[in-house]
Scaffold this motif. Structure first.
Motif, PDB file in Angstrom:
ATOM      1  N   ASP A   1       2.375  -5.266  11.574  1.00 32.54           N
ATOM      2  CA  ASP A   1       2.638  -4.031  10.839  1.00 32.54           C
ATOM      3  C   ASP A   1       3.319  -4.312   9.509  1.00 32.54           C
TER       4      ASP A   1
ATOM      5  N   SER B   1       4.610   8.222   9.790  1.00 25.86           N
ATOM      6  CA  SER B   1       3.304   7.582   9.692  1.00 25.86           C
ATOM      7  C   SER B   1       3.274   6.173  10.275  1.00 25.86           C
ATOM      8  N   THR B   2       4.411   5.697  10.808  1.00 28.19           N
ATOM      9  CA  THR B   2       4.472   4.319  11.279  1.00 28.19           C
ATOM     10  C   THR B   2       4.279   4.235  12.780  1.00 28.19           C
TER      11      THR B   2
ATOM     12  N   HIS C   1       7.212  -4.660  -0.076  1.00 28.48           N
ATOM     13  CA  HIS C   1       5.914  -4.675  -0.765  1.00 28.48           C
ATOM     14  C   HIS C   1       5.922  -5.685  -1.913  1.00 28.48           C
TER      15      HIS C   1
ATOM     16  N   ASN D   1       0.761  -6.153   7.080  1.00 26.46           N
ATOM     17  CA  ASN D   1      -0.425  -5.380   6.734  1.00 26.46           C
ATOM     18  C   ASN D   1      -0.096  -4.059   6.049  1.00 26.46           C
ATOM     19  N   ASN D   2       1.045  -3.475   6.396  1.00 31.60           N
ATOM     20  CA  ASN D   2       1.358  -2.145   5.878  1.00 31.60           C
ATOM     21  C   ASN D   2       2.861  -1.990   5.659  1.00 31.60           C
TER      22      ASN D   2
ATOM     23  N   HIS E   1       8.625   0.459  13.914  1.00 30.26           N
ATOM     24  CA  HIS E   1       8.555   0.129  12.489  1.00 30.26           C
ATOM     25  C   HIS E   1       9.556   1.020  11.754  1.00 30.26           C
TER      26      HIS E   1
ATOM     27  N   GLU F   1       6.394   3.299   0.841  1.00 27.10           N
ATOM     28  CA  GLU F   1       5.026   2.921   0.490  1.00 27.10           C
ATOM     29  C   GLU F   1       4.101   3.240   1.665  1.00 27.10           C
ATOM     30  N   SER F   2       2.812   3.350   1.387  1.00 29.21           N
ATOM     31  CA  SER F   2       1.839   3.606   2.459  1.00 29.21           C
ATOM     32  C   SER F   2       0.498   2.993   2.105  1.00 29.21           C
ATOM     33  N   ARG F   3       0.533   1.706   1.700  1.00 31.43           N
ATOM     34  CA  ARG F   3      -0.722   1.043   1.346  1.00 31.43           C
ATOM     35  C   ARG F   3      -0.684  -0.402   1.804  1.00 31.43           C
ATOM     36  N   GLN F   4      -1.862  -0.932   2.070  1.00 29.88           N
ATOM     37  CA  GLN F   4      -1.941  -2.305   2.527  1.00 29.88           C
ATOM     38  C   GLN F   4      -1.788  -3.263   1.354  1.00 29.88           C
TER      39      GLN F   4
ATOM     40  N   HIS G   1       6.367  -0.661   4.203  1.00 26.49           N
ATOM     41  CA  HIS G   1       6.732   0.683   3.746  1.00 26.49           C
ATOM     42  C   HIS G   1       7.849   0.679   2.723  1.00 26.49           C
TER      43      HIS G   1
END
Length: 329
Positions: free
Chosen positions: A231, A303-304, A242, A234-235, A308, A316-319, A237
């Motif tokens: 997690d 959203s996690t 990031h 890959n994604n 997480h 953030e919410s992008r790969q 937050h």
């Protein structure tokens, strides 16, 4: 953990504190490999030493196996010490040059009055063989070994008391890349075969992902994100996570052309006078007024996935790494 800052030419008085670790909250599960990452000076090593109770915290609570060891005395810690061991960062300064390898590894057994079956000499030779060294090197001195071999000696010393938890403080940062892989693979095998829980402290994101099941990201004395490695990589937050992941080099030059690269501006603020609110706001491209007035709590976002956690008002919410599994290989 706050360290006092003293000033004055004649009478040294306290003029401030270094907030090395400030409000860190984490848990470690039995037999788990837990990674702790962040840039230099963020408080990773201090956190590791607090877990091993080599330091006594300024405030807060440290609980081990249901027991509060925050301010435990030396006598109270005696039965717990064998279960929590540490691998230090520098393989050159962590071994006494006046002692033989046998004496270094047998030392913890002597201190704790442990006499294993067959004697300490036999146990030390077994440990040397376990970490990939020649048992006949029992009577050699540390200066006769390379850096990677010295770190293996440190691993053998940590295993001497059959611990349940090992705090590995950047165990491969002082080693060549080829030797790093050998030591990391050794620790991974020991963790798998012996069921030892690890706190793996490092700033190399690829190494931490290869070794750890869960990972916490630290910035300026605080944890800003905790997640399962898949997690997190890959994604992510938190903007700081990031940015860290965007700096990981890729072997494929074509993927580098299409990957977003985030360059943080400015320097890390001083831990003596950290920013108000979110400590990352002075370097964050998403910072707004609320970030200066309210400190974001470390919570699970809607959203996690379960477990997480992130501390950010505008997550953030992008790969960031499309082929993240390749990084582990």
């Amino acid at each position: 953990m706050h360290f006092p800052v003293r000033g004055g030419s004649i009478i040294k008085r306290k003029v401030g504190v270094v907030q090395a670790v400030d409000g860190v909250d984490l848990d470690l599960r039995e037999g788990e490999s837990f990674g702790l990452v962040g840039e230099s000076g963020c408080g990773k090593s201090t956190t590791g030493r607090l877990i091993a109770r080599l330091l006594e915290p300024t405030e807060g609570t440290i609980t081990y196996a249901g027991r509060d060891i925050t301010h435990a005395s030396r006598k109270q810690l005696a039965p717990i010490r064998p279960e929590i061991q540490m691998i230090f960062q520098d393989p050159y300064s962590s071994l006494n040059p006046r002692h033989t390898v046998g004496g270094i590894i047998a030392g913890p057994m002597e201190v704790n009055n442990i006499n294993p079956p067959g004697g300490r000499h036999k146990k030390v030779q077994e440990l040397l063989e376990t970490v990939g060294l020649n048992p006949e090197h029992y009577n050699r001195y540390p200066h006769e070994f390379s850096g990677g071999q010295r770190q293996r000696i440190g691993v053998a010393r940590a295993l001497a008391l059959e611990p349940k938890l090992i705090v590995a403080d950047e165990p491969v940062s002082a080693l060549d890349v080829s030797i790093q892989a050998q030591v990391v693979n050794l620790l991974q095998r020991l963790q798998r075969d012996m069921g030892i829980a690890f706190v793996f402290i490092a700033h190399d994101l690829a190494v931490v992902r290869h070794f750890s099941q869960r990972i916490a990201v630290m910035y300026l004395g605080k944890i800003v994100e905790i997640a399962d490695r898949a997690d997190l990589y890959n994604n992510p937050h938190h903007p700081y996570t990031h940015a860290l992941l965007s700096s990981v080099p890729e072997a494929d030059p074509d993927s580098e052309k299409h990957r977003e690269r985030i360059r943080l501006t400015g320097d890390v603020p001083s831990p003596i006078n950290p920013p108000s609110g979110c400590r990352f706001r002075t370097r964050c491209w998403k910072a707004q007024d609320i970030c200066a007035t309210e400190e974001p709590p470390l919570v699970q976002l809607e959203s996690t996935t379960t477990g997480h956690l992130a501390a950010c008002h505008f997550p953030e919410s992008r790969q960031v790494i499309p082929d993240a599994e390749a990084l582990a290989d």
